[in-house]
Design a protein around this motif. Sequence first.
Motif, PDB file in Angstrom:
ATOM      1  N   TYR A 223      -8.556   9.565  16.549  1.00  9.78           N
ATOM      2  CA  TYR A 223      -7.261   8.971  16.239  1.00  9.78           C
ATOM      3  C   TYR A 223      -7.292   7.453  16.396  1.00  9.78           C
ATOM      4  CZ  TYR A 223      -5.347  13.674  16.414  1.00  9.78           C
ATOM      5  OH  TYR A 223      -5.084  15.002  16.168  1.00  9.78           O
ATOM      6  N   ILE A 224      -6.764   6.784  15.418  1.00 11.92           N
ATOM      7  CA  ILE A 224      -6.560   5.339  15.537  1.00 11.92           C
ATOM      8  C   ILE A 224      -5.072   5.086  15.327  1.00 11.92           C
ATOM      9  CG2 ILE A 224      -7.011   3.091  14.491  1.00 11.92           C
ATOM     10  CD1 ILE A 224      -9.767   4.009  13.804  1.00 11.92           C
ATOM     11  N   TYR A 225      -4.461   4.467  16.309  1.00 12.89           N
ATOM     12  CA  TYR A 225      -3.038   4.172  16.188  1.00 12.89           C
ATOM     13  C   TYR A 225      -2.867   2.695  15.854  1.00 12.89           C
ATOM     14  CZ  TYR A 225      -2.668   8.502  18.868  1.00 12.89           C
ATOM     15  OH  TYR A 225      -2.779   9.790  19.299  1.00 12.89           O
ATOM     16  N   ALA A 226      -1.823   2.394  15.109  1.00  9.39           N
ATOM     17  CA  ALA A 226      -1.517   0.992  14.867  1.00  9.39           C
ATOM     18  C   ALA A 226      -0.018   0.839  14.679  1.00  9.39           C
ATOM     19  CB  ALA A 226      -2.258   0.478  13.639  1.00  9.39           C
ATOM     20  N   GLY A 227       0.450  -0.311  15.066  1.00 11.19           N
ATOM     21  CA  GLY A 227       1.877  -0.580  14.921  1.00 11.19           C
ATOM     22  C   GLY A 227       2.296  -1.686  15.863  1.00 11.19           C
ATOM     23  N   LYS A 228       3.598  -1.991  15.830  1.00 12.47           N
ATOM     24  CA  LYS A 228       4.114  -2.993  16.753  1.00 12.47           C
ATOM     25  C   LYS A 228       4.017  -2.455  18.170  1.00 12.47           C
ATOM     26  CE  LYS A 228       8.201  -3.497  14.963  1.00 12.47           C
ATOM     27  NZ  LYS A 228       9.539  -3.904  14.576  1.00 12.47           N
ATOM     28  N   PRO A 229       3.774  -3.307  19.163  1.00 11.60           N
ATOM     29  CA  PRO A 229       3.827  -2.825  20.547  1.00 11.60           C
ATOM     30  C   PRO A 229       5.196  -2.228  20.865  1.00 11.60           C
ATOM     31  CG  PRO A 229       2.815  -4.978  20.464  1.00 11.60           C
ATOM     32  CD  PRO A 229       3.326  -4.701  19.088  1.00 11.60           C
ATOM     33  N   SER A 230       5.203  -1.204  21.715  1.00 13.67           N
ATOM     34  CA  SER A 230       6.482  -0.589  22.101  1.00 13.67           C
ATOM     35  C   SER A 230       7.350  -1.622  22.798  1.00 13.67           C
ATOM     36  CB  SER A 230       6.245   0.574  23.045  1.00 13.67           C
ATOM     37  OG  SER A 230       5.093   1.247  22.697  1.00 13.67           O
ATOM     38  N   PRO A 231       8.661  -1.416  22.770  1.00 18.41           N
ATOM     39  CA  PRO A 231       9.576  -2.432  23.320  1.00 18.41           C
ATOM     40  C   PRO A 231       9.210  -2.938  24.701  1.00 18.41           C
ATOM     41  CG  PRO A 231      10.799  -0.694  22.272  1.00 18.41           C
ATOM     42  CD  PRO A 231       9.357  -0.315  22.153  1.00 18.41           C
ATOM     43  N   ARG A 232       8.739  -2.034  25.587  1.00 22.04           N
ATOM     44  CA  ARG A 232       8.484  -2.526  26.951  1.00 22.04           C
ATOM     45  C   ARG A 232       7.241  -3.387  27.054  1.00 22.04           C
ATOM     46  NH1 ARG A 232       5.854   2.677  29.765  1.00 22.04           N
ATOM     47  NH2 ARG A 232       5.390   3.725  27.817  1.00 22.04           N
ATOM     48  N   TYR A 233       6.380  -3.358  26.015  1.00 20.27           N
ATOM     49  CA  TYR A 233       5.201  -4.220  26.056  1.00 20.27           C
ATOM     50  C   TYR A 233       5.383  -5.484  25.229  1.00 20.27           C
ATOM     51  CZ  TYR A 233       2.845  -0.181  28.019  1.00 20.27           C
ATOM     52  OH  TYR A 233       2.507   0.867  28.796  1.00 20.27           O
ATOM     53  N   GLN A 234       6.521  -5.572  24.554  1.00 20.54           N
ATOM     54  CA  GLN A 234       6.669  -6.668  23.607  1.00 20.54           C
ATOM     55  C   GLN A 234       6.689  -8.033  24.275  1.00 20.54           C
ATOM     56  OE1 GLN A 234       9.846  -6.056  20.839  1.00 20.54           O
ATOM     57  NE2 GLN A 234       8.691  -4.528  19.694  1.00 20.54           N
ATOM     58  N   GLU A 235       7.155  -8.069  25.538  1.00 23.34           N
ATOM     59  CA  GLU A 235       7.218  -9.352  26.216  1.00 23.34           C
ATOM     60  C   GLU A 235       5.829  -9.928  26.420  1.00 23.34           C
ATOM     61  OE1 GLU A 235       9.401  -9.901  29.859  1.00 23.34           O
ATOM     62  OE2 GLU A 235      11.150  -9.041  28.837  1.00 23.34           O
ATOM     63  N   THR A 236       4.878  -9.051  26.779  1.00 25.55           N
ATOM     64  CA  THR A 236       3.518  -9.537  27.024  1.00 25.55           C
ATOM     65  C   THR A 236       2.687  -9.641  25.754  1.00 25.55           C
ATOM     66  OG1 THR A 236       3.497  -7.381  28.065  1.00 25.55           O
ATOM     67  CG2 THR A 236       2.665  -9.230  29.358  1.00 25.55           C
ATOM     68  N   PHE A 237       2.912  -8.721  24.815  1.00 26.93           N
ATOM     69  CA  PHE A 237       2.010  -8.681  23.671  1.00 26.93           C
ATOM     70  C   PHE A 237       2.633  -9.127  22.359  1.00 26.93           C
ATOM     71  CE2 PHE A 237       0.261  -5.649  26.694  1.00 26.93           C
ATOM     72  CZ  PHE A 237      -1.042  -6.097  26.770  1.00 26.93           C
ATOM     73  N   GLY A 238       3.890  -9.505  22.381  1.00 30.83           N
ATOM     74  CA  GLY A 238       4.522  -9.975  21.151  1.00 30.83           C
ATOM     75  C   GLY A 238       4.875  -8.835  20.214  1.00 30.83           C
ATOM     76  N   THR A 239       5.304  -9.174  19.025  1.00 30.98           N
ATOM     77  CA  THR A 239       5.752  -8.131  18.101  1.00 30.98           C
ATOM     78  C   THR A 239       4.799  -7.957  16.927  1.00 30.98           C
ATOM     79  OG1 THR A 239       7.098  -9.768  16.970  1.00 30.98           O
ATOM     80  CG2 THR A 239       8.197  -8.436  18.614  1.00 30.98           C
ATOM     81  N   GLU A 240       3.686  -8.661  16.965  1.00 32.97           N
ATOM     82  CA  GLU A 240       2.707  -8.509  15.895  1.00 32.97           C
ATOM     83  C   GLU A 240       2.026  -7.144  16.018  1.00 32.97           C
ATOM     84  OE1 GLU A 240       1.284  -9.899  12.488  1.00 32.97           O
ATOM     85  OE2 GLU A 240       2.706 -10.954  13.768  1.00 32.97           O
ATOM     86  N   ALA A 241       1.803  -6.481  14.868  1.00 37.83           N
ATOM     87  CA  ALA A 241       1.216  -5.142  14.906  1.00 37.83           C
ATOM     88  C   ALA A 241      -0.170  -5.160  15.522  1.00 37.83           C
ATOM     89  CB  ALA A 241       1.146  -4.585  13.491  1.00 37.83           C
ATOM     90  N   ARG A 242      -0.463  -4.134  16.290  1.00 37.14           N
ATOM     91  CA  ARG A 242      -1.750  -4.071  16.982  1.00 37.14           C
ATOM     92  C   ARG A 242      -2.384  -2.700  16.810  1.00 37.14           C
ATOM     93  NH1 ARG A 242      -2.389  -8.095  21.266  1.00 37.14           N
ATOM     94  NH2 ARG A 242      -4.249  -6.896  21.666  1.00 37.14           N
ATOM     95  N   ILE A 243      -3.635  -2.619  17.161  1.00 33.83           N
ATOM     96  CA  ILE A 243      -4.368  -1.358  17.093  1.00 33.83           C
ATOM     97  C   ILE A 243      -4.441  -0.778  18.496  1.00 33.83           C
ATOM     98  CG2 ILE A 243      -6.543  -0.282  16.441  1.00 33.83           C
ATOM     99  CD1 ILE A 243      -7.088  -2.780  14.769  1.00 33.83           C
ATOM    100  N   GLN A 244      -4.312   0.527  18.589  1.00 32.97           N
ATOM    101  CA  GLN A 244      -4.515   1.182  19.870  1.00 32.97           C
ATOM    102  C   GLN A 244      -5.633   2.202  19.739  1.00 32.97           C
ATOM    103  OE1 GLN A 244      -1.188   3.372  21.469  1.00 32.97           O
ATOM    104  NE2 GLN A 244      -2.491   4.243  23.050  1.00 32.97           N
ATOM    105  N   LEU A 245      -6.619   2.066  20.601  1.00 32.48           N
ATOM    106  CA  LEU A 245      -7.710   3.041  20.652  1.00 32.48           C
ATOM    107  C   LEU A 245      -7.690   3.635  22.046  1.00 32.48           C
ATOM    108  CD1 LEU A 245     -10.470   0.840  19.037  1.00 32.48           C
ATOM    109  CD2 LEU A 245      -9.197   2.645  17.939  1.00 32.48           C
ATOM    110  N   ASN A 246      -7.832   4.965  22.099  1.00 26.94           N
ATOM    111  CA  ASN A 246      -7.662   5.670  23.370  1.00 26.94           C
ATOM    112  C   ASN A 246      -6.352   5.233  24.015  1.00 26.94           C
ATOM    113  OD1 ASN A 246      -9.970   7.160  23.065  1.00 26.94           O
ATOM    114  ND2 ASN A 246     -11.240   5.565  23.997  1.00 26.94           N
ATOM    115  N   ASP A 247      -6.423   4.651  25.206  1.00 28.30           N
ATOM    116  CA  ASP A 247      -5.176   4.304  25.880  1.00 28.30           C
ATOM    117  C   ASP A 247      -4.880   2.820  25.889  1.00 28.30           C
ATOM    118  OD1 ASP A 247      -3.759   6.465  26.525  1.00 28.30           O
ATOM    119  OD2 ASP A 247      -4.764   6.872  28.418  1.00 28.30           O
TER     120      ASP A 247
END
Lengths: 160, 201
Positions: free
Chosen positions: A65-89
């Motif tokens: 599985y490869i996930y991608a999308g905007k960071p969830s609201p609670r992470y947006q402060e640290t990681f911004g709203t630009e779409a990112r990739i999530q691998l594993n956790d």
Amino acid sequence: MSKFKKKDDGGTPAISTASLPDIVFMLLFFFMVVTVMRDNSLKVQNILPFADQVEKLDKKNLIMYIYAGKPSPRYQETFGTEARIQLNDKYASINDVQQFIKEERQSKREELRDKLTTALKVDKETNMGLVSDIKQELRKAEALKINYTTKQGEAGLNLE
Amino acid sequence: MAKRAAPEVNAGSMADIAFLLLIFFLVTTTIETDSGITRKLPPIDDEQEDPPILKERNIFVVLVNANGDLLVEDEIMEFKNLRQATIDFLDNGGGLGDEACDYCQGPRLTSSSDNPIKAVVSLQNDRKTQYGRYIAVQNELVAAYNVLRDREANRLYNIDFTEMEDAYNDPEFLGDKDKLKEKIGVIKNLFPQKLSEAEPI
């Protein structure tokens, strides 16, 4: 004295709640059957697009599985709203994709390695640029079987 | 000895316990979505081969821009017409002689494709195109192929192509798998899915 004694009226009788546990258990079993344990905690927003020409993915253990999308609201402060990739956790950058595929391949039995499919779970608001980058990395890693995971529904729903 | 009825156990908290379990399952599990559009990426070729020469009329260009608008064969098109337009293009059968298509039911226009075997659908998108739009378009293109394959499968074997594929992928299928595979192959040869994707601009 009258023969028929009037019943003493002690308010309305209590409603039996004996069947309540049964009902709740029924719900519980329903949920146990139709759901699966979450194996990755999602850190990105993940509203999948709709499509109706879908094929079912069997053999859960052969899917990466490869996930991608905007960071969830609670992470947006640290990681911004630009779409990112999530691998594993974890959040990952585009350069980590090849390594991830390699590791996943290593963990599977040899005869199954060429049957692996990559499922792209991408949020529907992500730009295609990121998706194309992922696809390019997958081509480099020779993981050519991909699946755009979608929800079942009319494709027209994506346009709203 | 006198028989005494066993005292009733108070089951009032049973519901609470069940609720607790229920909520635990609600939180830790998800309803899995495990279906989607399956695609195969082209391998990266080291040596740069010359691409095969294709006739202009055999290429169906679908462009999705950053706003999600569709440009099909240089004309703006509504999303809802895309499926039919793709079917018309693939099923046109305008070829003559060797390139004739005897199972096509299209109007045989000289401006559209010769033969479904020759026809290529080219999908191009912008880097800013939304993924949802892209999937919607992708879905319509696959749907067009499925409609045509279903038609041919019904004509030849009286069964839907999609049904045959489902049966083939079903591990509990009891019939003759080799025969089914052969049938699927025949239909796939009539309408090969040639979908090329350009890298986004």
